[in-house]
Scaffold this motif. Sequence first.
Motif, PDB file in Angstrom:
ATOM      1  N   PRO A 100       0.833  -1.214   0.000  1.00 20.07           N
ATOM      2  CA  PRO A 100       0.000   0.000   0.000  1.00 20.07           C
ATOM      3  C   PRO A 100       0.867   1.264   0.000  1.00 20.07           C
ATOM      4  CG  PRO A 100       0.023  -1.008   2.174  1.00 20.07           C
ATOM      5  CD  PRO A 100       0.705  -1.977   1.254  1.00 20.07           C
ATOM      6  N   GLY A 101       0.289   2.362  -0.489  1.00 18.60           N
ATOM      7  CA  GLY A 101       0.947   3.659  -0.435  1.00 18.60           C
ATOM      8  C   GLY A 101       1.823   3.987  -1.615  1.00 18.60           C
ATOM      9  N   LEU A 102       1.866   3.122  -2.636  1.00 22.99           N
ATOM     10  CA  LEU A 102       2.710   3.384  -3.804  1.00 22.99           C
ATOM     11  C   LEU A 102       2.038   4.409  -4.714  1.00 22.99           C
ATOM     12  CD1 LEU A 102       3.834  -0.256  -4.697  1.00 22.99           C
ATOM     13  CD2 LEU A 102       5.238   1.525  -3.636  1.00 22.99           C
ATOM     14  N   LYS A 103       2.717   5.539  -4.924  1.00 22.54           N
ATOM     15  CA  LYS A 103       2.190   6.589  -5.797  1.00 22.54           C
ATOM     16  C   LYS A 103       3.307   7.117  -6.690  1.00 22.54           C
ATOM     17  CE  LYS A 103       0.602   9.594  -2.859  1.00 22.54           C
ATOM     18  NZ  LYS A 103      -0.099  10.797  -2.335  1.00 22.54           N
ATOM     19  N   PHE A 104       2.951   7.385  -7.946  1.00 21.66           N
ATOM     20  CA  PHE A 104       3.900   8.052  -8.831  1.00 21.66           C
ATOM     21  C   PHE A 104       4.063   9.508  -8.411  1.00 21.66           C
ATOM     22  CE2 PHE A 104       2.509   4.563 -11.714  1.00 21.66           C
ATOM     23  CZ  PHE A 104       3.761   4.016 -11.955  1.00 21.66           C
ATOM     24  N   HIS A 105       5.126  10.118  -8.881  1.00 19.97           N
ATOM     25  CA  HIS A 105       5.422  11.500  -8.493  1.00 19.97           C
ATOM     26  C   HIS A 105       4.360  12.498  -8.973  1.00 19.97           C
ATOM     27  CE1 HIS A 105       9.885  10.082  -8.435  1.00 19.97           C
ATOM     28  NE2 HIS A 105       9.236   9.705  -7.352  1.00 19.97           N
ATOM     29  N   ASP A 106       3.539  12.100  -9.939  1.00 16.82           N
ATOM     30  CA  ASP A 106       2.454  12.986 -10.379  1.00 16.82           C
ATOM     31  C   ASP A 106       1.163  12.746  -9.593  1.00 16.82           C
ATOM     32  OD1 ASP A 106       1.612  10.547 -11.334  1.00 16.82           O
ATOM     33  OD2 ASP A 106       1.511  11.152 -13.444  1.00 16.82           O
ATOM     34  N   GLY A 107       1.230  11.901  -8.564  1.00 16.80           N
ATOM     35  CA  GLY A 107       0.080  11.649  -7.714  1.00 16.80           C
ATOM     36  C   GLY A 107      -0.730  10.422  -8.075  1.00 16.80           C
ATOM     37  N   GLN A 108      -0.497   9.833  -9.266  1.00 13.93           N
ATOM     38  CA  GLN A 108      -1.250   8.650  -9.668  1.00 13.93           C
ATOM     39  C   GLN A 108      -0.852   7.445  -8.830  1.00 13.93           C
ATOM     40  OE1 GLN A 108      -1.625   7.753 -13.934  1.00 13.93           O
ATOM     41  NE2 GLN A 108      -0.592   9.690 -14.367  1.00 13.93           N
ATOM     42  N   LYS A 109      -1.819   6.601  -8.538  1.00 15.71           N
ATOM     43  CA  LYS A 109      -1.554   5.357  -7.836  1.00 15.71           C
ATOM     44  C   LYS A 109      -0.811   4.380  -8.754  1.00 15.71           C
ATOM     45  CE  LYS A 109      -3.979   1.422  -5.762  1.00 15.71           C
ATOM     46  NZ  LYS A 109      -5.288   0.846  -5.378  1.00 15.71           N
ATOM     47  N   VAL A 110       0.122   3.616  -8.198  1.00 21.62           N
ATOM     48  CA  VAL A 110       0.779   2.551  -8.959  1.00 21.62           C
ATOM     49  C   VAL A 110      -0.161   1.358  -9.021  1.00 21.62           C
ATOM     50  CG1 VAL A 110       2.750   1.000  -9.085  1.00 21.62           C
ATOM     51  CG2 VAL A 110       3.068   3.326  -8.230  1.00 21.62           C
ATOM     52  N   ARG A 111      -0.458   0.892 -10.243  1.00 24.59           N
ATOM     53  CA  ARG A 111      -1.439  -0.178 -10.451  1.00 24.59           C
ATOM     54  C   ARG A 111      -0.784  -1.395 -11.092  1.00 24.59           C
ATOM     55  NH1 ARG A 111      -4.678   1.610 -14.760  1.00 24.59           N
ATOM     56  NH2 ARG A 111      -2.639   2.376 -15.444  1.00 24.59           N
ATOM     57  N   SER A 112      -1.478  -2.506 -11.017  1.00 25.52           N
ATOM     58  CA  SER A 112      -0.996  -3.718 -11.686  1.00 25.52           C
ATOM     59  C   SER A 112      -0.788  -3.489 -13.178  1.00 25.52           C
ATOM     60  CB  SER A 112      -1.990  -4.857 -11.480  1.00 25.52           C
ATOM     61  OG  SER A 112      -2.103  -5.184 -10.120  1.00 25.52           O
ATOM     62  N   GLN A 113      -1.623  -2.657 -13.785  1.00 23.41           N
ATOM     63  CA  GLN A 113      -1.495  -2.392 -15.219  1.00 23.41           C
ATOM     64  C   GLN A 113      -0.159  -1.696 -15.528  1.00 23.41           C
ATOM     65  OE1 GLN A 113      -4.092  -1.862 -13.303  1.00 23.41           O
ATOM     66  NE2 GLN A 113      -6.020  -2.426 -14.324  1.00 23.41           N
ATOM     67  N   ASP A 114       0.312  -0.827 -14.625  1.00 21.73           N
ATOM     68  CA  ASP A 114       1.617  -0.183 -14.796  1.00 21.73           C
ATOM     69  C   ASP A 114       2.733  -1.223 -14.722  1.00 21.73           C
ATOM     70  OD1 ASP A 114       0.623   2.628 -14.722  1.00 21.73           O
ATOM     71  OD2 ASP A 114       0.107   2.117 -12.656  1.00 21.73           O
ATOM     72  N   VAL A 115       2.591  -2.156 -13.781  1.00 27.91           N
ATOM     73  CA  VAL A 115       3.599  -3.199 -13.593  1.00 27.91           C
ATOM     74  C   VAL A 115       3.718  -4.074 -14.837  1.00 27.91           C
ATOM     75  CG1 VAL A 115       4.166  -5.288 -12.299  1.00 27.91           C
ATOM     76  CG2 VAL A 115       3.354  -3.251 -11.085  1.00 27.91           C
ATOM     77  N   ILE A 116       2.597  -4.533 -15.349  1.00 26.64           N
ATOM     78  CA  ILE A 116       2.615  -5.454 -16.500  1.00 26.64           C
ATOM     79  C   ILE A 116       3.213  -4.769 -17.726  1.00 26.64           C
ATOM     80  CG2 ILE A 116       1.120  -6.698 -18.113  1.00 26.64           C
ATOM     81  CD1 ILE A 116      -0.681  -7.323 -15.661  1.00 26.64           C
ATOM     82  N   ALA A 117       2.819  -3.528 -17.997  1.00 28.04           N
ATOM     83  CA  ALA A 117       3.376  -2.802 -19.143  1.00 28.04           C
ATOM     84  C   ALA A 117       4.879  -2.601 -18.966  1.00 28.04           C
ATOM     85  CB  ALA A 117       2.677  -1.460 -19.306  1.00 28.04           C
ATOM     86  N   SER A 118       5.315  -2.303 -17.737  1.00 29.42           N
ATOM     87  CA  SER A 118       6.740  -2.072 -17.478  1.00 29.42           C
ATOM     88  C   SER A 118       7.546  -3.353 -17.660  1.00 29.42           C
ATOM     89  CB  SER A 118       6.930  -1.538 -16.050  1.00 29.42           C
ATOM     90  OG  SER A 118       6.315  -0.281 -15.890  1.00 29.42           O
ATOM     91  N   LEU A 119       7.030  -4.479 -17.178  1.00 28.31           N
ATOM     92  CA  LEU A 119       7.753  -5.746 -17.324  1.00 28.31           C
ATOM     93  C   LEU A 119       7.856  -6.163 -18.785  1.00 28.31           C
ATOM     94  CD1 LEU A 119       6.443  -7.857 -14.293  1.00 28.31           C
ATOM     95  CD2 LEU A 119       8.583  -6.562 -14.489  1.00 28.31           C
ATOM     96  N   ARG A 120       6.820  -5.929 -19.560  1.00 27.90           N
ATOM     97  CA  ARG A 120       6.886  -6.264 -20.994  1.00 27.90           C
ATOM     98  C   ARG A 120       7.978  -5.458 -21.682  1.00 27.90           C
ATOM     99  NH1 ARG A 120       0.403  -6.417 -21.587  1.00 27.90           N
ATOM    100  NH2 ARG A 120       0.099  -8.664 -21.289  1.00 27.90           N
TER     101      ARG A 120
END
Length: 532
Positions: A100-120
């Motif tokens: 919990p508490g993971l946020k990007f510097h622009d305020g957006q929450k870090v989501r599973s969708q961000d993780v999957i796109a980054s790993l690809r």
Amino acid sequence: MITAPRRWLLLATVLCGLAPLAPPAAEAQPAPQRVLRVAPHADLKTLDPVFASIVITRMHGLMIYETLFAWDSKLQPHPQMVDRFSTAEDGLSWQFHLRPGLKFHDGQKVRSQDVIASLRRWMARDTVGGKVAEYAAGMEAVDEDSFVIRLKRPMSMLPFALGSAVGQIPVIMRESDANTDPMRPVTEAVGSGPFRFNRAEWRSGARVVYDRNPDYVPRDEPADGLAGGRVVKLDRVEWIIMPDPATAAAALQSGEIDIWEQPSQDLVPVIGRSREVKVERFASLANQVMLRPNHLHPPFNDPRARLALAYATDQGDFLAAGYGDEQWWKRCESYFVCGGPNGTEAGTSAYAKPDLETARRLLAESGYKGERLVLNSTYDIAPIGRMAEVAAESLKKIGFNIDLQFADWGTVTTRQQNRGTVAEGGWNLFVTTASGATMQSPVTNIGTNMACGGKSWAGWPCDEEAERLRGAVVDAPDDAARQQATEALHRRLAEVQPYRVLGQYDQPYARRANVSGMLQAPVMLFWNLEKP
């Protein structure tokens, strides 16, 4: 190469306290209370740590981004962005839940969708990521906080891979950034890590600025290498670009900078005399030196010519020329770094001392007829230039016709990507170094990746048996089986010589005595540091 007169000029400059640090008045800014000023080894040019594997970009990436797992000081993986995870009984499905508490510097929450796109994106760029891609059957989001990685066959090293701190690192970006073309660098620098990149104060060739991220929530565990709580105890970190070593040494002694990341070996004895300066090691493993041949073209497409390199060279000659005092270097024939968890020297005993007669015989058997060979190097990184000179002289003794060519480091690294012949602007040999963390594992060692089809690092070796054995390391179900597989792989590498191992060295760093909290890690880290 730093000549004797040049060396004494540098020493005199430092001892006289010349070369003060004086940034232009027009750029002066009101300084935050706790500011750490660092002279890094290079200027930051590329912001994307998934695109570029160079150390300065990796350092930048670890300031502003995070990874799912992180290596501790012993290079063991621990959850970082991941809060908890589980593995199916058959080992073919791994489920992860973000902390919990993971946020990007622009305020957006870090989501599973961000993780999957980054790993690809990472899998398309990196040696370790490419190996994960071979095993991966698919990835899918369960919800915004949970995701699943499905495998074609078990891969017990998956957490180690997802925490990689070498090569192109698997940082988690915003989905919009990660979905861009992996063959082009991302120009945004918005992560979720403990520091924010201050683009407004970035001055290429002069200064890079990072501010503490006030929204960052560190893990509860104590910091250990890259793992644990990334607690920032500073308001700001400034990288002050100082290519001249005398200027950096004088600035450190006067207190105008707090840390010199890679002090010149010539100046280490001088700056070490000051009570206000401490010279230490920060990396948990020594770095490796190598002589890399181009496997695409004669003579080094023949393993006998590559073996001739091993028999013709004495590690001590190279290391003494590059790093001086033996307290900073040692002989080691392991592709996977002596002192590391995989540091076997199996199959290399014949290369411990030069055997010029055997080298000449193997060279003749390879069909080499004295054709001109280009050894590409630079003096921008002085030890590399000095060791290239040793390489040229050593290889001439057994009949190689060496054309030693020097250029700036940018030109050298660009030319390394040219797969053509010498007549087409290509090359035959170069000397370089790599971090111990990169080279210590068969999974991360970019030089021992011998995948055919041009998929390997510059030099492009190809050996199907070595790749079969490397796959056996990844497939090993436990540490004992992995050790056995690593030794078998190492024996094969000793026979086919993807590169000539030239030993290993420690790169010291220098800090003001009032700076504390440096962590042992593959690159210099700036959380946990304190400065009164």
